[in-house]
Design a protein around this motif. Structure first.
Motif, PDB file in Angstrom:
ATOM      1  N   THR A 268      25.596  25.626  29.756  1.00  0.00           N
ATOM      2  CA  THR A 268      26.906  24.999  29.566  1.00  0.00           C
ATOM      3  C   THR A 268      28.021  25.994  29.853  1.00  0.00           C
ATOM      4  OG1 THR A 268      26.000  23.500  27.901  1.00  0.00           O
ATOM      5  CG2 THR A 268      28.386  23.787  27.928  1.00  0.00           C
ATOM      6  N   ALA A 269      27.831  27.236  29.440  1.00  0.00           N
ATOM      7  CA  ALA A 269      28.843  28.263  29.714  1.00  0.00           C
ATOM      8  C   ALA A 269      29.104  28.375  31.206  1.00  0.00           C
ATOM      9  CB  ALA A 269      28.382  29.608  29.157  1.00  0.00           C
ATOM     10  N   GLU A 270      28.068  28.216  32.001  1.00  0.00           N
ATOM     11  CA  GLU A 270      28.208  28.392  33.443  1.00  0.00           C
ATOM     12  C   GLU A 270      29.152  27.369  34.063  1.00  0.00           C
ATOM     13  OE1 GLU A 270      25.332  28.595  37.371  1.00  0.00           O
ATOM     14  OE2 GLU A 270      24.467  28.901  35.382  1.00  0.00           O
ATOM     15  N   VAL A 271      29.243  26.191  33.465  1.00  0.00           N
ATOM     16  CA  VAL A 271      30.181  25.182  33.962  1.00  0.00           C
ATOM     17  C   VAL A 271      31.597  25.751  33.968  1.00  0.00           C
ATOM     18  CG1 VAL A 271      31.209  22.922  33.503  1.00  0.00           C
ATOM     19  CG2 VAL A 271      28.738  23.271  33.181  1.00  0.00           C
ATOM     20  N   TYR A 272      31.951  26.427  32.895  1.00  0.00           N
ATOM     21  CA  TYR A 272      33.298  26.984  32.774  1.00  0.00           C
ATOM     22  C   TYR A 272      33.428  28.300  33.537  1.00  0.00           C
ATOM     23  CZ  TYR A 272      33.459  23.373  29.272  1.00  0.00           C
ATOM     24  OH  TYR A 272      33.399  22.156  28.651  1.00  0.00           O
ATOM     25  N   LEU A 273      32.357  29.072  33.583  1.00  0.00           N
ATOM     26  CA  LEU A 273      32.400  30.311  34.353  1.00  0.00           C
ATOM     27  C   LEU A 273      32.586  30.035  35.841  1.00  0.00           C
ATOM     28  CD1 LEU A 273      29.587  32.295  32.521  1.00  0.00           C
ATOM     29  CD2 LEU A 273      32.039  32.806  32.500  1.00  0.00           C
ATOM     30  N   ASN A 274      31.999  28.950  36.324  1.00  0.00           N
ATOM     31  CA  ASN A 274      32.204  28.584  37.731  1.00  0.00           C
ATOM     32  C   ASN A 274      33.676  28.300  38.016  1.00  0.00           C
ATOM     33  OD1 ASN A 274      29.602  28.811  38.832  1.00  0.00           O
ATOM     34  ND2 ASN A 274      28.996  26.809  38.048  1.00  0.00           N
ATOM     35  N   ARG A 275      34.356  27.680  37.065  1.00  0.00           N
ATOM     36  CA  ARG A 275      35.789  27.426  37.242  1.00  0.00           C
ATOM     37  C   ARG A 275      36.566  28.736  37.285  1.00  0.00           C
ATOM     38  NH1 ARG A 275      38.085  22.857  33.237  1.00  0.00           N
ATOM     39  NH2 ARG A 275      39.989  23.582  34.270  1.00  0.00           N
ATOM     40  N   LEU A 276      36.221  29.650  36.404  1.00  0.00           N
ATOM     41  CA  LEU A 276      36.913  30.937  36.384  1.00  0.00           C
ATOM     42  C   LEU A 276      36.664  31.718  37.663  1.00  0.00           C
ATOM     43  CD1 LEU A 276      36.191  32.034  32.700  1.00  0.00           C
ATOM     44  CD2 LEU A 276      38.374  31.219  33.621  1.00  0.00           C
ATOM     45  N   MET A 277      35.424  31.711  38.132  1.00  0.00           N
ATOM     46  CA  MET A 277      35.104  32.467  39.339  1.00  0.00           C
ATOM     47  C   MET A 277      35.771  31.865  40.568  1.00  0.00           C
ATOM     48  SD  MET A 277      33.464  35.130  38.582  1.00  0.00           S
ATOM     49  CE  MET A 277      33.256  35.531  40.314  1.00  0.00           C
ATOM     50  N   ALA A 278      35.904  30.545  40.599  1.00  0.00           N
ATOM     51  CA  ALA A 278      36.558  29.903  41.737  1.00  0.00           C
ATOM     52  C   ALA A 278      38.036  30.274  41.807  1.00  0.00           C
ATOM     53  CB  ALA A 278      36.398  28.385  41.642  1.00  0.00           C
ATOM     54  N   GLU A 279      38.661  30.433  40.637  1.00  0.00           N
ATOM     55  CA  GLU A 279      40.095  30.717  40.587  1.00  0.00           C
ATOM     56  C   GLU A 279      40.393  32.215  40.584  1.00  0.00           C
ATOM     57  OE1 GLU A 279      44.050  29.299  40.551  1.00  0.00           O
ATOM     58  OE2 GLU A 279      42.156  28.204  40.730  1.00  0.00           O
ATOM     59  N   TYR A 280      39.491  32.997  39.969  1.00  0.00           N
ATOM     60  CA  TYR A 280      39.756  34.432  39.798  1.00  0.00           C
ATOM     61  C   TYR A 280      38.541  35.262  40.226  1.00  0.00           C
ATOM     62  CZ  TYR A 280      42.821  31.930  36.571  1.00  0.00           C
ATOM     63  OH  TYR A 280      43.685  31.028  36.017  1.00  0.00           O
ATOM     64  N   PRO A 281      38.155  35.200  41.484  1.00  0.00           N
ATOM     65  CA  PRO A 281      36.930  35.898  41.915  1.00  0.00           C
ATOM     66  C   PRO A 281      37.008  37.410  41.783  1.00  0.00           C
ATOM     67  CG  PRO A 281      38.174  35.087  43.809  1.00  0.00           C
ATOM     68  CD  PRO A 281      38.804  34.481  42.598  1.00  0.00           C
TER      69      PRO A 281
ATOM     70  N   ASN B 219      38.335  39.041  39.293  1.00  0.00           N
ATOM     71  CA  ASN B 219      38.376  39.453  37.889  1.00  0.00           C
ATOM     72  C   ASN B 219      36.976  39.887  37.461  1.00  0.00           C
ATOM     73  OD1 ASN B 219      38.279  39.298  34.943  1.00  0.00           O
ATOM     74  ND2 ASN B 219      40.320  38.410  35.100  1.00  0.00           N
ATOM     75  N   LEU B 220      36.774  41.194  37.333  1.00  0.00           N
ATOM     76  CA  LEU B 220      35.441  41.718  37.042  1.00  0.00           C
ATOM     77  C   LEU B 220      34.975  41.384  35.632  1.00  0.00           C
ATOM     78  CD1 LEU B 220      35.652  45.097  38.924  1.00  0.00           C
ATOM     79  CD2 LEU B 220      33.893  43.355  39.251  1.00  0.00           C
ATOM     80  N   PHE B 221      35.893  41.158  34.725  1.00  0.00           N
ATOM     81  CA  PHE B 221      35.509  40.715  33.386  1.00  0.00           C
ATOM     82  C   PHE B 221      34.791  39.370  33.471  1.00  0.00           C
ATOM     83  CE2 PHE B 221      36.651  38.670  29.269  1.00  0.00           C
ATOM     84  CZ  PHE B 221      35.984  39.547  28.429  1.00  0.00           C
ATOM     85  N   PHE B 222      35.319  38.454  34.267  1.00  0.00           N
ATOM     86  CA  PHE B 222      34.669  37.158  34.449  1.00  0.00           C
ATOM     87  C   PHE B 222      33.381  37.298  35.263  1.00  0.00           C
ATOM     88  CE2 PHE B 222      39.192  35.212  34.227  1.00  0.00           C
ATOM     89  CZ  PHE B 222      39.174  35.320  32.847  1.00  0.00           C
TER      90      PHE B 222
END
Length: 404
Positions: free
Chosen positions: A261-274, A276-279
């Motif tokens: 489930t976390a990956e659903v939101y992580l995919n959104r973060l990575m798409a917008e902020y690739p 960002n090494l924290f993400f």
């Protein structure tokens, strides 16, 4: 308990930003201690007096925030430069100047090298806001800046275990917030702060006895309700979408132990902020926890390139460690040893050196690897090294058991 206070301090800061920026559309700043119902109704001014009420400024701040999250600090500052050249923008400009340092702190919470500079910049923003408030007691921009700055300081001091200082700044922020936080309570952005409070207070009431003892100070919320509010905020907010998405990923990954489930939101973060090494690191943890090793190796290669390009040694440390753990679990012990040793080689370049979380993790795993290979003397060297360190990490006790 340290984590609970740190998170409650985080809730404090995020709710400040949510509630205050919610005032942008129709309501002027209120005198401290008064509610909207107690003041005469006024028409919305055609040209808002404060920056935080101006649609053009709000739009630029949203884009600048996107750039900031994507580690494009110079571009973010450049976008707002014309605004910050104005005399009235001094408090906001002083606050914004500190935010790149916050990302440096967040990228390596074990290091304290940037703390002094960050604290100095936050205190400067408070002084700048105070100068404005002496001339104009109801200046919304200055009140917002002062509230957020105290919230940031409360969060940082909580992360450092400086509880008294954290509580002092937190109380200052709450007092300021009382003067501006009653505006437009139905805005979707407010669901972010409410969701965080509801989830984490319920979580800590359930997990920690001490929190239950002081429940009269921190009433419990409801975890399901908190998650629902955060989901709404992640879809409907004007300002808080990225933070809502991040906290949903964080909660599902680290508290609910549901990396899928976390990956659903992580995919959104990575798409917008690739960039960002924290993400990036959160995504890699998600792959590892799901035992999706080939995907993890492929992704970690990309993340490692970004870490090298950004000279982010802390990110390299975690990436090397996870690659070592992955190869170990895949039975490729030569590759595992190579990456675990790469982690250990970074210790001299990192604050706190050998007692860092990833250093202990890599060294302990290296000892287990040598045990598996029958290299008993080398395994004992790694475990004994950990036991001789001054650390209260549970890894020390785990290593001690291998020496009996």
């Amino acid at each position: 308990m340290r984590l609970s206070i740190a998170l409650l301090s985080a809730l404090l800061w995020f709710s400040f930003l949510t509630e205050i920026t919610a005032s942008a559309a129709k309501t002027e700043a209120l005198p401290l201690g008064f509610s909207a119902a107690e003041l005469p109704q006024q028409e919305e001014p055609e040209s808002p007096q404060f920056l935080l009420l101006q649609p053009d400024f709000i739009a630029d701040v949203q884009e600048a925030t996107r750039l900031l999250y994507n580690q494009e600090f110079d571009a973010s500052a450049e976008l707002l430069a014309s605004w910050f050249a104005q005399e009235r923008a001094r408090p906001v400009a002083a606050l914004w100047d500190a935010l790149p340092l916050w990302w440096l702190i967040l990228s390596d919470l074990e290091a304290e090298a940037h703390d002094a500079a960050f604290i100095e910049k936050m205190e400067l923003s408070i002084r700048s806001a105070d100068l404005t408030l002496r001339r104009e007691r109801q200046n919304l921009d200055a009140l917002v800046v002062k509230t957020i700055a105290h919230g940031f300081l409360a969060r940082l001091y909580a992360n450092r275990g400086a509880w008294y200082r954290s509580l002092v700044h937190g109380r200052q922020a709450i007092n300021l917030l009382n003067g501006v936080g009653q505006l437009q309570p139905d805005l979707p952005d407010l669901q972010f702060g409410e969701g965080l409070y509801s989830y984490f207070t319920a979580f800590f009431h359930e997990q920690y006895r001490l929190v239950r003892v002081i429940s009269w100070m921190v009433p419990a919320g409801d975890m399901e309700e908190g998650l629902a509010l955060l989901r709404n905020a992640a879809e409907e907010s004007a300002f808080m979408v990225p933070e809502a998405v991040y906290f949903l990923a964080h909660i599902w990954l680290h508290y609910e132990n549901d990396p899928e489930t976390a990956e659903v939101y992580l995919n959104r973060l990575m798409a917008e902020y690739p960039q960002n090494l924290f993400f990036n690191r959160l995504m890699l943890r998600s792959y590892y926890q799901q035992s999706r090793f080939q995907e993890a190796l492929q992704f970690s290669g990309q993340a490692l390139e970004r870490a090298v390009a950004q000279s982010d040694t802390a990110a390299k440390e975690e990436i090397y460690t996870l690659r070592g753990l992955i190869y170990y679990r895949m039975g490729q012990l030569g590759q595992a040893e190579q990456y675990l040793r790469k982690t250990l080689e970074l210790a001299p370049a990192l604050e706190k050196g050998e007692v860092r979380v990833q250093q202990l993790r890599a060294r302990y795993q290296l000892g287990r690897l040598y045990e598996r290979l029958g290299r008993t003397r080398e395994a004992e060297e790694q475990f004994r090294f950990i036991v001789n360190l001054r650390t209260d990490s549970p890894v020390r006790q785990q290593a001690r058991r291998h020496l009996r």
